[in-house]
Design an enzyme around this catalytic site. Structure first.
Site, PDB file in Angstrom:
ATOM      1  N   VAL A  76      82.553 -43.575   1.584  1.00  0.00           N
ATOM      2  CA  VAL A  76      81.406 -44.276   1.001  1.00  0.00           C
ATOM      3  C   VAL A  76      81.941 -45.469   0.202  1.00  0.00           C
ATOM      4  O   VAL A  76      82.720 -45.295  -0.736  1.00  0.00           O
ATOM      5  CB  VAL A  76      80.591 -43.346   0.084  1.00  0.00           C
ATOM      6  CG1 VAL A  76      79.389 -44.092  -0.491  1.00  0.00           C
ATOM      7  CG2 VAL A  76      80.147 -42.094   0.849  1.00  0.00           C
ATOM      8  N   LEU A  77      81.541 -46.646   0.575  1.00  0.00           N
ATOM      9  CA  LEU A  77      82.016 -47.833  -0.141  1.00  0.00           C
ATOM     10  C   LEU A  77      80.974 -48.943  -0.090  1.00  0.00           C
ATOM     11  O   LEU A  77      80.224 -49.074   0.880  1.00  0.00           O
ATOM     12  CB  LEU A  77      83.344 -48.329   0.411  1.00  0.00           C
ATOM     13  CG  LEU A  77      83.426 -48.885   1.842  1.00  0.00           C
ATOM     14  CD1 LEU A  77      84.760 -49.599   2.036  1.00  0.00           C
ATOM     15  CD2 LEU A  77      83.301 -47.812   2.895  1.00  0.00           C
ATOM     16  N   VAL A  78      80.938 -49.741  -1.169  1.00  0.00           N
ATOM     17  CA  VAL A  78      80.029 -50.879  -1.305  1.00  0.00           C
ATOM     18  C   VAL A  78      80.829 -52.050  -1.839  1.00  0.00           C
ATOM     19  O   VAL A  78      81.663 -51.901  -2.747  1.00  0.00           O
ATOM     20  CB  VAL A  78      78.849 -50.553  -2.244  1.00  0.00           C
ATOM     21  CG1 VAL A  78      77.963 -51.783  -2.452  1.00  0.00           C
ATOM     22  CG2 VAL A  78      78.013 -49.398  -1.681  1.00  0.00           C
TER      23      VAL A  78
ATOM     24  N   GLY B 260      74.297 -48.609  -3.467  1.00  0.00           N
ATOM     25  CA  GLY B 260      75.065 -47.405  -3.157  1.00  0.00           C
ATOM     26  C   GLY B 260      74.193 -46.161  -3.183  1.00  0.00           C
ATOM     27  O   GLY B 260      74.305 -45.278  -2.321  1.00  0.00           O
ATOM     28  N   LYS B 261      73.311 -46.085  -4.165  1.00  0.00           N
ATOM     29  CA  LYS B 261      72.388 -44.959  -4.252  1.00  0.00           C
ATOM     30  C   LYS B 261      71.434 -44.947  -3.057  1.00  0.00           C
ATOM     31  O   LYS B 261      71.182 -43.891  -2.457  1.00  0.00           O
ATOM     32  CB  LYS B 261      71.596 -45.039  -5.548  1.00  0.00           C
ATOM     33  CG  LYS B 261      70.606 -43.899  -5.733  1.00  0.00           C
ATOM     34  CD  LYS B 261      69.839 -44.042  -7.044  1.00  0.00           C
ATOM     35  CE  LYS B 261      68.835 -42.911  -7.215  1.00  0.00           C
ATOM     36  NZ  LYS B 261      68.061 -43.053  -8.475  1.00  0.00           N
TER      37      LYS B 261
ATOM     38  N   TYR C  64      77.613 -39.127  -7.960  1.00  0.00           N
ATOM     39  CA  TYR C  64      77.136 -38.144  -6.987  1.00  0.00           C
ATOM     40  C   TYR C  64      76.329 -37.029  -7.657  1.00  0.00           C
ATOM     41  O   TYR C  64      75.411 -36.475  -7.036  1.00  0.00           O
ATOM     42  CB  TYR C  64      78.318 -37.568  -6.199  1.00  0.00           C
ATOM     43  CG  TYR C  64      78.949 -38.587  -5.276  1.00  0.00           C
ATOM     44  CD1 TYR C  64      78.261 -39.062  -4.170  1.00  0.00           C
ATOM     45  CD2 TYR C  64      80.226 -39.087  -5.519  1.00  0.00           C
ATOM     46  CE1 TYR C  64      78.820 -40.005  -3.318  1.00  0.00           C
ATOM     47  CE2 TYR C  64      80.793 -40.016  -4.681  1.00  0.00           C
ATOM     48  CZ  TYR C  64      80.092 -40.482  -3.584  1.00  0.00           C
ATOM     49  OH  TYR C  64      80.642 -41.420  -2.757  1.00  0.00           O
TER      50      TYR C  64
ATOM     51  N   ASP D  93      86.339 -39.018  -6.003  1.00  0.00           N
ATOM     52  CA  ASP D  93      87.290 -39.289  -7.085  1.00  0.00           C
ATOM     53  C   ASP D  93      86.630 -38.988  -8.426  1.00  0.00           C
ATOM     54  O   ASP D  93      85.399 -38.987  -8.559  1.00  0.00           O
ATOM     55  CB  ASP D  93      87.742 -40.745  -7.052  1.00  0.00           C
ATOM     56  CG  ASP D  93      88.564 -41.068  -5.815  1.00  0.00           C
ATOM     57  OD1 ASP D  93      88.538 -42.238  -5.379  1.00  0.00           O
ATOM     58  OD2 ASP D  93      89.218 -40.147  -5.283  1.00  0.00           O
TER      59      ASP D  93
ATOM     60  N   GLY E  94      76.138 -52.174  -8.556  1.00  0.00           N
ATOM     61  CA  GLY E  94      75.272 -52.267  -9.721  1.00  0.00           C
ATOM     62  C   GLY E  94      73.852 -52.682  -9.412  1.00  0.00           C
ATOM     63  O   GLY E  94      73.065 -52.952 -10.337  1.00  0.00           O
TER      64      GLY E  94
END
Length: 257
Positions: free
Chosen positions: A193-195, A205-206, A236, A229, A201
């Protein structure tokens, strides 16, 4: 009435005249020989009957096997068709989803759309560039391509910018991605999962994660896991994930070089 003969008065047949059907002791004679009867023919006849029954049994078994192979079971006066075992139900792949999450006008007058897609439309070079932006270590492109190809779901966020001065032209940029592996029945695990940092902000991502979870639920997969991480655990948790639920301990095996 004559008294019964004692065991010592009963004659014992010579060993050469004892038949194989009798087990003799030193004081017991082969009464079959004493009576002049020989069971050899009866024994042979009995053995022949046993062989005939065995042959009949094997013949019946072979006939049943042949009938099963030919697809029929034959009863007394009826014939019943044996249907072949049903083939596994092939579930149709869900259609990819694509929708606009955000649309806005930029300072230069161009318009930007942030589009979510579950079609898995990812260029490995674009993904590598996005990984570089978030500071992930580089991975071989062949392995990146294999991970995408073997994933159950690949969801992306693209930024599409259209300029009013260049009608019909647009620039498309990968700004987010998440993928999931699955057994296609019960379980799925979310990975990578990456943005893009310049788009973080803003709730993207949500939105990406919520869409991935909803897509899995729509496919009747409800046991969803991921690895995070420490610095993104709270992110999460806000999405409903629990760390170590019910005391379940995950275990890892790492190569020791």
């Amino acid at each position: 009435m004559a008294p019964a003969a004692s065991a010592s008065t009963v004659g014992v047949a010579p060993p050469s005249l004892r038949c194989g059907a009798c087990v003799l002791t030193a004081t017991v004679a082969c009464r079959m020989h004493a009576r002049g009867k020989f069971p050899a023919r009866r024994l042979l006849h009995g053995q022949a009957q046993v062989r005939n029954r065995v042959a009949t049994t094997w013949s019946l078994k072979a006939g049943l096997w042949d009938s099963l192979r030919s697809g029929f079971l034959k009863g007394n006066n009826s014939t019943e068709t044996v249907e072949p075992p049903p083939t596994p139900f092939e579930e149709e792949e869900p259609l990819p989803e694509e929708l606009v999450l955000l649309e806005r006008t930029l300072a230069d007058g161009s318009t930007e759309q942030i589009i979510f897609s579950s079609a898995g439309d990812v260029d490995v070079y674009d993904l590598q560039a996005l990984c570089d932006k978030v500071g992930w270590p580089r991975r071989p492109l062949t392995k990146i391509a294999a991970s995408l190809r073997n994933s159950y779901l690949v969801a992306t966020l693209h930024s599409i910018i259209r300029s009013p001065q260049a009608e019909g032209e647009e620039s498309k940029q990968l700004i987010g991605m998440a993928r999931a592996t699955s057994d296609h029945a019960f379980n799925a695990t979310i990975w990578d999962v990456l943005v893009d940092p310049s788009y973080q902000g803003q709730g993207l991502g949500k939105a990406l994660m919520e869409k991935v979870i909803r897509t899995l639920l729509q496919r009747d997969i409800s046991n969803i896991t991921l690895f995070a991480d420490n610095k993104v655990v709270d992110f999460y948790k806000n999405l409903g994930f629990e760390a170590d639920p019910q005391g379940i301990k995950g275990m890892f095996w790492y190569p020791r070089f």
